[in-house]
Scaffold this active site. Structure first.
Site, short mmCIF file in Angstrom:
data_model
loop_
_atom_site.label_atom_id
_atom_site.label_comp_id
_atom_site.label_asym_id
_atom_site.label_seq_id
_atom_site.Cartn_x
_atom_site.Cartn_y
_atom_site.Cartn_z
N GLU A 26 0.83 -1.20 0.00
CA GLU A 26 0.00 0.00 0.00
C GLU A 26 0.87 1.26 0.00
OE1 GLU A 26 -3.30 0.18 -0.29
OE2 GLU A 26 -3.71 -1.97 -0.09
N ASP A 35 -6.78 7.25 -5.48
CA ASP A 35 -6.07 6.04 -5.92
C ASP A 35 -6.40 5.72 -7.39
OD1 ASP A 35 -8.50 4.66 -6.03
OD2 ASP A 35 -7.99 3.26 -4.44
#
Length: 157
Positions: A26, A35
Site C-alpha cells: 500500500e 487512488d
C-alpha cells in the site's frame, strides 16, 4: 515498515505478519489522494475517512492502519468457515485489505476456501490483478507473494 511500529500500535501475531505485507504494497502516503480506481485514500490504503489533500501524521497513519487491519480481520473471519493456517490467514488478510469485504465475500476464492479446497483458493489470488480494467504490475507482484505465502503451510501444495 518496521514491525516495532506495528507492535507499538498494538498490532501483533497474524495481524503484524499481514501488516508488514500490506504496508509494503500500500505504501505510506501522509496526504489524502485519489487512488488508481478513483477512491480517496491516505496513509496505508485507508479509505473510510480519508480526506483529499489532508495531511496526516505518522501516529495518525499507524492508528488508522491498526484499526483498518483489525476491521478487515474481523470481516475476513466472519466470511471464512474453515480453520486457516497462519500463512493462509495473513495472505487472505492482505488480499481482503486490498479488495474489500464485498469483493472477498462474492469471490470464487472464498467459495473454494469454504468448501475445503484450500490449494484452489490460494491459486485464485493471481486472478485479482486488475484495477479499473487495467492490469497493474504492483498487483501482479502482490498477488504472487500472497499466493506463495498462502500455499507455504499447506502440505498438499
Amino acid at each position: 515498515m518496521k514491525v516495532n511500529k506495528l507492535l507499538a500500535a498494538g498490532v501483533t501475531g497474524v495481524l503484524a505478519l499481514a501488516g508488514v505485507m500490506v504496508a509494503e504494497f500500500e505504501g505510506e502516503v501522509r496526504t489524502g489522494y485519489v487512488d488508481p480506481v478513483g477512491v480517496v485514500t491516505a496513509c496505508f490504503g485507508h479509505t473510510q475517512t480519508a480526506e483529499l489533500d489532508k495531511a496526516y501524521t505518522e501516529t495518525e497513519c499507524l492508528n488508522l492502519f491498526a484499526m483498518d487491519l483489525g476491521d478487515h480481520n474481523e470481516q475476513l473471519l466472519r466470511s471464512v468457515k474453515q480453520p486457516l493456517s497462519t500463512s493462509e490467514h495473513a495472505a487472505y488478510l492482505s488480499f481482503h485489505y486490498n479488495v474489500g469485504a464485498g469483493n472477498f465475500r462474492s469471490s470464487t476464492l472464498l467459495k473454494y476456501l469454504n468448501n475445503g479446497e484450500r490449494v484452489k483458493a490460494c491459486n485464485e489470488l493471481p486472478r485479482w490483478v486488475y484495477a479499473d480494467g487495467r492490469k497493474l504490475a504492483g498487483l501482479v507482484k502482490r498477488r504472487e507473494l500472497e499466493r506463495q505465502l498462502c500455499l507455504s503451510e499447506l502440505n498438499n501444495a
